[in-house]
Scaffold this active site. Structure first.
Site, PDB file in Angstrom:
ATOM      1  N   TYR A  56       0.848  -1.198   0.000  1.00 40.62           N
ATOM      2  CA  TYR A  56       0.000   0.000   0.000  1.00 40.62           C
ATOM      3  C   TYR A  56       0.884   1.249   0.000  1.00 40.62           C
ATOM      4  O   TYR A  56       1.173   1.847   1.035  1.00 40.62           O
ATOM      5  CB  TYR A  56      -0.917   0.019   1.222  1.00 40.62           C
ATOM      6  CG  TYR A  56      -1.977  -1.050   1.237  1.00 40.62           C
ATOM      7  CD1 TYR A  56      -2.306  -1.782   0.103  1.00 40.62           C
ATOM      8  CD2 TYR A  56      -2.663  -1.342   2.416  1.00 40.62           C
ATOM      9  CE1 TYR A  56      -3.286  -2.759   0.126  1.00 40.62           C
ATOM     10  CE2 TYR A  56      -3.641  -2.319   2.457  1.00 40.62           C
ATOM     11  CZ  TYR A  56      -3.944  -3.025   1.310  1.00 40.62           C
ATOM     12  OH  TYR A  56      -4.909  -3.999   1.356  1.00 40.62           O
ATOM     13  N   HIS A 128      -1.172 -12.011   0.991  1.00 40.47           N
ATOM     14  CA  HIS A 128      -2.028 -11.034   0.318  1.00 40.47           C
ATOM     15  C   HIS A 128      -2.792 -11.651  -0.853  1.00 40.47           C
ATOM     16  O   HIS A 128      -3.971 -11.350  -1.070  1.00 40.47           O
ATOM     17  CB  HIS A 128      -1.179  -9.857  -0.169  1.00 40.47           C
ATOM     18  CG  HIS A 128      -1.934  -8.589  -0.319  1.00 40.47           C
ATOM     19  ND1 HIS A 128      -1.340  -7.354  -0.250  1.00 40.47           N
ATOM     20  CD2 HIS A 128      -3.249  -8.339  -0.530  1.00 40.47           C
ATOM     21  CE1 HIS A 128      -2.245  -6.411  -0.424  1.00 40.47           C
ATOM     22  NE2 HIS A 128      -3.407  -6.977  -0.596  1.00 40.47           N
ATOM     23  N   LEU A 208     -18.173  -1.568   2.272  1.00 37.54           N
ATOM     24  CA  LEU A 208     -19.106  -0.539   1.807  1.00 37.54           C
ATOM     25  C   LEU A 208     -19.020  -0.361   0.295  1.00 37.54           C
ATOM     26  O   LEU A 208     -19.446   0.660  -0.242  1.00 37.54           O
ATOM     27  CB  LEU A 208     -18.825   0.797   2.516  1.00 37.54           C
ATOM     28  CG  LEU A 208     -19.031   0.763   4.034  1.00 37.54           C
ATOM     29  CD1 LEU A 208     -18.621   2.092   4.677  1.00 37.54           C
ATOM     30  CD2 LEU A 208     -20.497   0.442   4.383  1.00 37.54           C
ATOM     31  N   GLY A 211     -17.338   2.644  -0.923  1.00 35.59           N
ATOM     32  CA  GLY A 211     -18.070   3.857  -0.558  1.00 35.59           C
ATOM     33  C   GLY A 211     -19.452   3.942  -1.158  1.00 35.59           C
ATOM     34  O   GLY A 211     -20.263   4.787  -0.743  1.00 35.59           O
ATOM     35  N   PHE A 212     -19.773   3.078  -2.111  1.00 40.69           N
ATOM     36  CA  PHE A 212     -21.084   3.145  -2.763  1.00 40.69           C
ATOM     37  C   PHE A 212     -22.216   3.011  -1.751  1.00 40.69           C
ATOM     38  O   PHE A 212     -23.228   3.726  -1.829  1.00 40.69           O
ATOM     39  CB  PHE A 212     -21.193   2.039  -3.820  1.00 40.69           C
ATOM     40  CG  PHE A 212     -22.475   2.065  -4.607  1.00 40.69           C
ATOM     41  CD1 PHE A 212     -22.569   2.798  -5.771  1.00 40.69           C
ATOM     42  CD2 PHE A 212     -23.590   1.354  -4.169  1.00 40.69           C
ATOM     43  CE1 PHE A 212     -23.770   2.833  -6.493  1.00 40.69           C
ATOM     44  CE2 PHE A 212     -24.793   1.383  -4.878  1.00 40.69           C
ATOM     45  CZ  PHE A 212     -24.872   2.127  -6.039  1.00 40.69           C
ATOM     46  N   ALA A 215     -24.184   5.725   0.282  1.00 42.36           N
ATOM     47  CA  ALA A 215     -25.213   6.536  -0.388  1.00 42.36           C
ATOM     48  C   ALA A 215     -24.793   7.996  -0.508  1.00 42.36           C
ATOM     49  O   ALA A 215     -25.630   8.886  -0.608  1.00 42.36           O
ATOM     50  CB  ALA A 215     -26.554   6.418   0.340  1.00 42.36           C
TER      51      ALA A 215
END
Length: 319
Positions: A56, A128, A208, A211-212, A215
């Protein structure tokens, strides 16, 4: 915050913190001081489980390593938190990644992660990605050695099938599997019986759906340069419209529970099994607090069954 047990004895907060997005995936790395403030505030909010990985690193040319950020931010709280990181893949110039799970490379990766995280042990060390055709048993043997040496306390697997889990677990008991799992990505549900049988915890990344399921996005949303979501069908006008029924579903349940859509989405996951721990990520203080608050939202078995039934209708059943 409530606690949950992964595997035999790894106690973590019911909601964990996925740290990847602070330096990786969502455009240029975020401000280090602000991210440090959020991570440290998360500890005070009751988070005890933080997830990062060797690869990352920022894609803005500055090589901001997520492990460096997490290690420095959590160093004052090291005795209060559990840190998970990952090994086994390396990004290639120009895109894509390659696998490398040679024993000497695993040890090299571990020493690098220990240095960046400013610690003498990793609480949960994940492979990973599994390289198809490779001997997962050999990786499991190395993990057993590292556990005996005290360099890692537990180990896990990420993005794997039941066969790989069983083969690895037979050599060295696996504490947790980290797979994608959300209302929009439910294939991992097929693994739950096997994980329950083997007493392996499930850590859900992208709970999530990037991020969707907050809402918070619509057809007018604009993502910064380098943010992968700007290239995803999920966030196009057509993609949002195709899944609007899901947003309406969690929106209605959120009103009923005096919660937010994100909290309902996370509560649905946690309600599936007592050993499931979602690890949403964020760059915003208010989202961190909101996500952690999902641990206080409890859906009944009947409510989860009803949500599942509607998800089957809206986006199709789990295959």
């Amino acid at each position: 915050m409530e606690k949950r047990i992964l595997g035999k004895d790894l106690e973590v907060s019911a909601v964990g913190f996925g740290c990847m997005g602070m330096t990786h995936t969502f455009g240029a790395a975020a401000d280090k001081k602000e991210m440090t403030r959020i991570l440290q505030a998360a500890v005070e909010q009751g988070y005890t489980f933080f997830d990062t990985a060797e690869v990352y690193v920022s894609n803005d040319g500055l090589d901001e390593h997520n492990e460096d950020l997490v290690g420095a931010a959590l160093k004052p709280y090291r005795d209060r938190v559990k840190i998970a990181t990952k090994f086994g893949i390396t990004f290639k110039p120009g895109g894509g990644f390659r696998y490398d799970t040679r024993p000497e490379k695993i040890r090299e990766s571990l020493e690098t992660s220990l240095r960046r995280l400013q610690t003498d042990h990793i609480d949960l060390y994940y492979l990973h990605r599994y390289e198809p055709g490779s001997a997962i048993e050999e990786v499991a043997q190395v993990m057993g050695q590292l556990i005996r040496e005290g360099k890692i306390l537990h180990w896990g697997l990420s993005t794997v099938t039941e066969d790989i889990i069983r083969r690895a677990h037979a050599v060295c008991p696996v504490t947790a599997v980290q797979n994608i799992f959300s209302m929009l990505d439910r294939d991992t549900e097929k693994l739950l019986p096997a994980l329950e049988e083997l007493h392996i915890g499930l850590v859900t990344h992208c709970p999530l759906a990037k991020g969707f399921l907050t809402a918070a996005y619509d057809k007018n949303s604009v993502f910064p340069e380098g943010d992968w979501r700007g290239r995803m069908e999920l966030f196009t006008e057509e993609g949002i419209a195709k899944r609007q029924a899901v947003l309406d579903l969690i929106g209605a349940k959120a009103q009923e529970k005096n919660a937010t859509p994100a909290q309902i989405s996370l509560a649905w996951l946690m309600g599936k099994r007592p050993w499931i721990v979602p690890i949403p990520g964020t760059r915003k203080m208010e989202r961190m607090i909101e996500n952690g608050g999902a641990a206080n939202i409890h859906l009944t078995e009947a409510e989860i069954v009803e949500i599942d039934r509607k998800l089957d209708d809206f986006i199709g059943p789990v295959q």
